[in-house]
Design a protein around this motif. Sequence first.
Motif, mmCIF file in Angstrom:
data_model
loop_
_atom_site.group_PDB
_atom_site.id
_atom_site.type_symbol
_atom_site.label_atom_id
_atom_site.label_comp_id
_atom_site.label_asym_id
_atom_site.label_seq_id
_atom_site.Cartn_x
_atom_site.Cartn_y
_atom_site.Cartn_z
ATOM 1 N N LEU A 48 0.752 -1.710 -0.156
ATOM 2 C CA LEU A 48 -0.105 -0.099 -0.007
ATOM 3 C C LEU A 48 0.645 1.477 0.040
ATOM 4 C CD1 LEU A 48 -3.153 -0.727 2.673
ATOM 5 C CD2 LEU A 48 -3.383 -1.005 0.308
ATOM 6 N N SER A 49 0.421 2.334 -0.844
ATOM 7 C CA SER A 49 1.027 3.242 -0.514
ATOM 8 C C SER A 49 0.228 4.035 -0.626
ATOM 9 C CB SER A 49 1.491 3.810 -2.334
ATOM 10 O OG SER A 49 2.718 3.108 -2.753
ATOM 11 N N THR A 50 0.781 5.439 0.371
ATOM 12 C CA THR A 50 -0.730 6.151 1.068
ATOM 13 C C THR A 50 -0.002 7.142 1.309
ATOM 14 O OG1 THR A 50 -0.903 5.553 2.922
ATOM 15 C CG2 THR A 50 -1.767 4.511 1.466
ATOM 16 N N GLU A 51 -0.814 8.459 1.518
ATOM 17 C CA GLU A 51 -0.197 9.679 1.696
ATOM 18 C C GLU A 51 -0.953 10.660 3.410
ATOM 19 O OE1 GLU A 51 0.244 11.546 -2.401
ATOM 20 O OE2 GLU A 51 -0.855 11.932 -1.679
ATOM 21 N N LEU A 52 -0.766 11.118 3.478
ATOM 22 C CA LEU A 52 -0.645 11.715 5.331
ATOM 23 C C LEU A 52 -0.917 13.023 4.776
ATOM 24 C CD1 LEU A 52 -2.177 10.582 8.382
ATOM 25 C CD2 LEU A 52 0.214 10.713 8.686
ATOM 26 N N ARG A 53 -2.021 13.355 5.753
ATOM 27 C CA ARG A 53 -2.265 15.335 6.023
ATOM 28 C C ARG A 53 -1.893 15.798 6.760
ATOM 29 N NH1 ARG A 53 -2.798 17.616 1.242
ATOM 30 N NH2 ARG A 53 -3.509 16.549 -0.846
ATOM 31 N N LEU A 54 -0.932 16.542 7.272
ATOM 32 C CA LEU A 54 -0.369 17.061 8.288
ATOM 33 C C LEU A 54 -0.305 18.114 8.894
ATOM 34 C CD1 LEU A 54 1.135 13.806 10.197
ATOM 35 C CD2 LEU A 54 -0.567 13.867 10.640
ATOM 36 N N PRO A 55 -0.310 19.059 9.695
ATOM 37 C CA PRO A 55 -0.331 20.411 10.235
ATOM 38 C C PRO A 55 1.207 20.611 10.621
ATOM 39 C CG PRO A 55 -1.387 19.865 11.925
ATOM 40 C CD PRO A 55 -1.347 18.592 11.003
ATOM 41 N N ALA A 56 2.087 21.736 10.171
ATOM 42 C CA ALA A 56 3.549 21.291 9.943
ATOM 43 C C ALA A 56 3.852 22.785 10.775
ATOM 44 C CB ALA A 56 3.926 21.029 9.242
ATOM 45 N N GLU A 57 4.461 23.198 11.637
ATOM 46 C CA GLU A 57 5.305 24.926 11.327
ATOM 47 C C GLU A 57 6.299 25.109 11.218
ATOM 48 O OE1 GLU A 57 5.494 27.788 15.219
ATOM 49 O OE2 GLU A 57 4.950 25.736 15.875
ATOM 50 N N LEU A 58 6.958 25.928 10.234
ATOM 51 C CA LEU A 58 7.598 26.734 9.692
ATOM 52 C C LEU A 58 8.421 27.545 10.519
ATOM 53 C CD1 LEU A 58 7.393 27.362 5.786
ATOM 54 C CD2 LEU A 58 8.680 25.912 6.427
ATOM 55 N N SER A 59 10.679 27.320 11.246
ATOM 56 C CA SER A 59 10.894 27.904 11.788
ATOM 57 C C SER A 59 12.289 27.916 10.681
ATOM 58 C CB SER A 59 11.069 27.040 13.379
ATOM 59 O OG SER A 59 11.918 26.010 12.882
ATOM 60 N N GLY A 60 13.001 29.420 11.986
ATOM 61 C CA GLY A 60 13.755 29.924 11.717
ATOM 62 C C GLY A 60 15.493 28.529 11.970
ATOM 63 N N PHE A 61 16.115 28.637 10.198
ATOM 64 C CA PHE A 61 17.209 27.898 11.056
ATOM 65 C C PHE A 61 18.286 27.376 11.976
ATOM 66 C CE2 PHE A 61 20.856 24.496 9.926
ATOM 67 C CZ PHE A 61 20.323 23.605 9.070
ATOM 68 N N GLN A 62 18.141 28.446 12.356
ATOM 69 C CA GLN A 62 18.871 29.244 13.343
ATOM 70 C C GLN A 62 18.174 29.967 14.344
ATOM 71 O OE1 GLN A 62 23.333 28.448 13.422
ATOM 72 N NE2 GLN A 62 22.943 29.440 11.205
ATOM 73 N N GLN A 63 18.160 30.561 15.161
ATOM 74 C CA GLN A 63 17.214 31.926 16.171
ATOM 75 C C GLN A 63 17.945 31.984 17.488
ATOM 76 O OE1 GLN A 63 13.033 31.783 16.084
ATOM 77 N NE2 GLN A 63 13.100 33.031 17.593
ATOM 78 N N VAL A 64 18.762 32.823 17.735
ATOM 79 C CA VAL A 64 19.044 33.237 19.320
ATOM 80 C C VAL A 64 19.325 34.500 19.532
ATOM 81 C CG1 VAL A 64 20.618 34.246 17.270
ATOM 82 C CG2 VAL A 64 20.977 33.952 20.067
ATOM 83 N N ASP A 65 19.023 34.473 20.682
ATOM 84 C CA ASP A 65 17.940 36.163 21.535
ATOM 85 C C ASP A 65 19.270 36.783 21.912
ATOM 86 O OD1 ASP A 65 15.479 35.471 21.117
ATOM 87 O OD2 ASP A 65 14.784 34.570 22.907
ATOM 88 N N LEU A 66 19.647 37.947 21.866
ATOM 89 C CA LEU A 66 20.540 38.578 22.125
ATOM 90 C C LEU A 66 20.293 38.908 23.654
ATOM 91 C CD1 LEU A 66 22.664 39.636 19.094
ATOM 92 C CD2 LEU A 66 23.025 37.321 20.406
ATOM 93 N N TYR A 67 21.073 38.964 24.887
ATOM 94 C CA TYR A 67 21.066 39.590 25.817
ATOM 95 C C TYR A 67 22.009 40.203 26.316
ATOM 96 C CZ TYR A 67 16.838 37.080 26.589
ATOM 97 O OH TYR A 67 15.448 36.548 27.031
#
Length: 362
Positions: A48-67
């Motif tokens: 069987l070859s099926t497909e699954l639809r799911l929600p996902a989220e995009l985010s920055g490959f790197q993210q930093v908070d500077l203090y």
Amino acid sequence: MKSKILQSTTLFFVALFFLNSCNSNKKEEPVVEIEPKTETFLLEKEKLSTELRLPAELSGFQQVDLYAKVSSFVKILKVDIGSKVTKGQLLIVLEAPEISSQLAAAESKLKSMEAIYATSKSTYNRLYETSKVEGTISKNDLELANGKKNSDYAQYQAAIAGHKEVAIMRGYLEIRAPFDGIVTARNVNLGTYVGPSGKGSDLPLLTIQQQNKLRLAVSIPELYTGYLHQGDEMSFSVKSLPDTFKATIQRMSGALDLKLRSERVEMDVNNTHGNLLPGMVAEVLLPLNAKDSTFVVPKSAVINAAEGTFVIKVINHKASRITIKKGREIDDKIEIFGDLNLKDKLVKIASEETKEGDVINE
């Protein structure tokens, strides 16, 4: 006239008596009910070859908070929201007068200890050269000079470390970009007091994200984790854009989240045109391709009852209930797993009313 009427009446009753006599001589034949035939099929394996639809989220490959590392004031602010920055670029200059004073004091102490050590070292070297002539310098005086030299050297090294520490703290007053990216948040203005503690540390000074490359993260339910592998290609879309994008699975957590009972899967998305933004919600179309062939039957052959899920297997024209576990479903077919063999004969349209050992008319 009367004789004709009498004759006709007599003939009628004679005919009626004759018919009743014939009907009474006939025996009633029993009605035979023909049982309907049950449709069966032979069990086969499919991929069987099926497909699954799911929600996902995009985010920055790197993210930093500077203090801010040290308590100080914002002296120069070189970037704002949306500014593109490169690795090592100066973003903020902070001002802390006390650190400048500490650095000056550390430099003075360093120079002083350097001079003291140079003197004690020179004294020891002269005494050592003189002691080569027997009887000129006592052994005790030479050892005292050597000890003074070593002590001054240790204090000199401590002065170097102290100066280096203050210099590092001074370097914290210049905040630079750790990687190429975009400033997505700014929470300070010129003159703002910032520091490692207190109200000034509640929010980061700046937030930087790498947006030319994004992460697409999706949680895969436990039932489908075995069908996905690193390197599988999938497609996704976002509501704000009509295009369909491609991505490849790069990382799989290898464990299930205890709350969601799902595995986190991440894909890398090249965003050279910048049309995708971190934080976008995407719909992912995941291909679920089985490695091996499995038993596949029509959905009508599976019975979901209070006592379990099973199919009806025909053995010598008798029904046998076989307990199964369900797999993936596609259209009118379903994967099943249980004590079954290839070419087993199963009932195509199964009924819960069929009991163990019932005769199956094929």
